[in-house]
Scaffold this motif. Structure first.
Motif, PDB file in Angstrom:
ATOM      1  N   SER A  36       0.828  -1.206   0.000  1.00 39.35           N
ATOM      2  CA  SER A  36       0.000   0.000   0.000  1.00 39.35           C
ATOM      3  C   SER A  36       0.860   1.253   0.000  1.00 39.35           C
ATOM      4  O   SER A  36       2.014   1.220   0.417  1.00 39.35           O
ATOM      5  N   ARG A  40       1.516   7.942   6.399  1.00 35.70           N
ATOM      6  CA  ARG A  40       2.077   7.897   7.753  1.00 35.70           C
ATOM      7  C   ARG A  40       3.587   7.669   7.690  1.00 35.70           C
ATOM      8  O   ARG A  40       4.108   7.169   6.707  1.00 35.70           O
ATOM      9  N   TYR A  52       5.421  -0.530   2.930  1.00 38.81           N
ATOM     10  CA  TYR A  52       4.561   0.511   2.349  1.00 38.81           C
ATOM     11  C   TYR A  52       5.386   1.306   1.345  1.00 38.81           C
ATOM     12  O   TYR A  52       6.615   1.286   1.376  1.00 38.81           O
ATOM     13  N   TYR A  80      -4.229   5.876   3.411  1.00 41.16           N
ATOM     14  CA  TYR A  80      -3.714   4.550   3.033  1.00 41.16           C
ATOM     15  C   TYR A  80      -4.434   4.153   1.754  1.00 41.16           C
ATOM     16  O   TYR A  80      -5.650   4.356   1.652  1.00 41.16           O
ATOM     17  N   ASP A 102      -8.229  -1.699   5.497  1.00 34.63           N
ATOM     18  CA  ASP A 102      -9.264  -1.493   6.515  1.00 34.63           C
ATOM     19  C   ASP A 102     -10.648  -1.741   5.912  1.00 34.63           C
ATOM     20  O   ASP A 102     -10.791  -2.024   4.720  1.00 34.63           O
TER      21      ASP A 102
HETATM   22  P1  5GP Z   1      -0.787   0.524  10.204  1.00 33.89           P
HETATM   23  O1  5GP Z   1      -0.536   1.986  10.281  1.00 33.89           O
HETATM   24  O2  5GP Z   1      -0.893  -0.111  11.568  1.00 33.89           O
HETATM   25  O3  5GP Z   1       0.213  -0.191   9.302  1.00 33.89           O
HETATM   26  O4  5GP Z   1      -2.212   0.316   9.498  1.00 33.89           O
HETATM   27  C1  5GP Z   1      -3.343   0.973  10.017  1.00 33.89           C
HETATM   28  C2  5GP Z   1      -4.580   0.463   9.308  1.00 33.89           C
HETATM   29  O5  5GP Z   1      -4.565   0.828   7.929  1.00 33.89           O
HETATM   30  C3  5GP Z   1      -4.763  -1.055   9.350  1.00 33.89           C
HETATM   31  O6  5GP Z   1      -6.122  -1.322   9.690  1.00 33.89           O
HETATM   32  C4  5GP Z   1      -4.488  -1.477   7.928  1.00 33.89           C
HETATM   33  O7  5GP Z   1      -5.213  -2.650   7.576  1.00 33.89           O
HETATM   34  C5  5GP Z   1      -4.984  -0.285   7.155  1.00 33.89           C
HETATM   35  N1  5GP Z   1      -4.395  -0.210   5.812  1.00 33.89           N
HETATM   36  C6  5GP Z   1      -3.129  -0.495   5.448  1.00 33.89           C
HETATM   37  N2  5GP Z   1      -2.978  -0.334   4.122  1.00 33.89           N
HETATM   38  C7  5GP Z   1      -4.182   0.050   3.635  1.00 33.89           C
HETATM   39  C8  5GP Z   1      -4.673   0.361   2.320  1.00 33.89           C
HETATM   40  O8  5GP Z   1      -3.977   0.316   1.311  1.00 33.89           O
HETATM   41  N3  5GP Z   1      -5.973   0.719   2.233  1.00 33.89           N
HETATM   42  C9  5GP Z   1      -6.806   0.795   3.302  1.00 33.89           C
HETATM   43  N4  5GP Z   1      -8.077   1.131   3.085  1.00 33.89           N
HETATM   44  N5  5GP Z   1      -6.389   0.503   4.557  1.00 33.89           N
HETATM   45  C10 5GP Z   1      -5.088   0.143   4.718  1.00 33.89           C
END
Ligand code: 5GP
Length: 196
Positions: A36, A40, A52, A80, A102
């Motif tokens: 993704s 952040r 990422y 994201y 998410d």
């Molecule tokens: P973290 O910051 O802990 O890596 O991720 C925070 C949240 O963002 C998690 O619930 C994760 O599943 C979600 N997330 C990560 N990548 C993506 C994305 O590409 N799209 C969406 N919609 N959510 C994402």
């Protein structure tokens, strides 16, 4: 978008162990991880292009306006999103692609690609989730509360949405990994339901 390969969408609250599960599932299957883009900051140990693509808000908004993203959402104040092209390419080569996104992203993918497999990974119970969120040692008490409140909401929405046909309780890591591996390896996407 072409549909030769398969798409597996994995959603679950922060602290439920998704990353560990996904890492192990990738190791045991030939599935490809969709990296993704996010605004952040990278955490210690995270690698650009592996965990990422770390971008600024301006670049992310450009990706949105140019239609480069399969889905995107704002989570905890950061963007994201899933770059569409690598997913499309891997799938047209017959690959199985795993998205860890998410619930809002899950909805968007469901609209575009309803044939994907949608897995929601939940905690055994709320106390255990709180313990896991606290046990990470990386979050402030406020952040833990915020993540916990969001986790509750996500579980509630996922259960009511009808999108997530695979509700998996992560009460045992190895068992959960085996369940996800079975779904990844099953071309007809067998249905197994559990209550979170
Ligand atoms: P973290 O910051 O802990 O890596 O991720 C925070 C949240 O963002 C998690 O619930 C994760 O599943 C979600 N997330 C990560 N990548 C993506 C994305 O590409 N799209 C969406 N919609 N959510 C994402």
């Amino acid at each position: 978008m072409t549909n030769d390969g398969r798409l597996i969408v994995i959603t679950g609250p922060s602290g439920v162990g998704k990353s560990t599960i996904v890492r192990e599932v990738l190791r045991r299957t030939g599935a490809v991880y969709s990296v993704s883009a996010t605004t952040r900051k990278a955490r210690t140990g995270e690698v650009e292009g592996r965990d990422y693509f770390f971008v600024d808000r301006e670049s992310f908004e450009k990706m949105i306006s140019e239609g480069q993203l399969l889905e995107w959402a704002e989570v905890f104040g950061d963007y994201y999103g899933t770059p569409a092209r690598p997913v499309r390419e891997a799938m047209s080569a017959g690959g199985t692609v795993i998205l860890e996104i998410d619930i809002h992203g899950g909805r968007q993918v469901h609209q575009k690609m309803p044939d994907a497999a949608f897995l929601f990974i939940g905690p055994p119970d709320e106390d255990e989730l709180k313990r896991r969120l606290s046990g990470r040692g990386t979050e402030s008490p406020e952040s833990i509360e915020r993540r916990f409140a969001r986790a509750r909401e996500e579980i509630c929405v996922a259960t009511g949405s009808g999108i997530y046909t695979h509700m998996i309780v992560n009460d045992d890591l190895d068992r959960t990994v085996r369940k996800v591996v079975d779904i990844v390896n099953s071309p007809d996407d067998g249905q197994e339901q559990e209550q979170v």
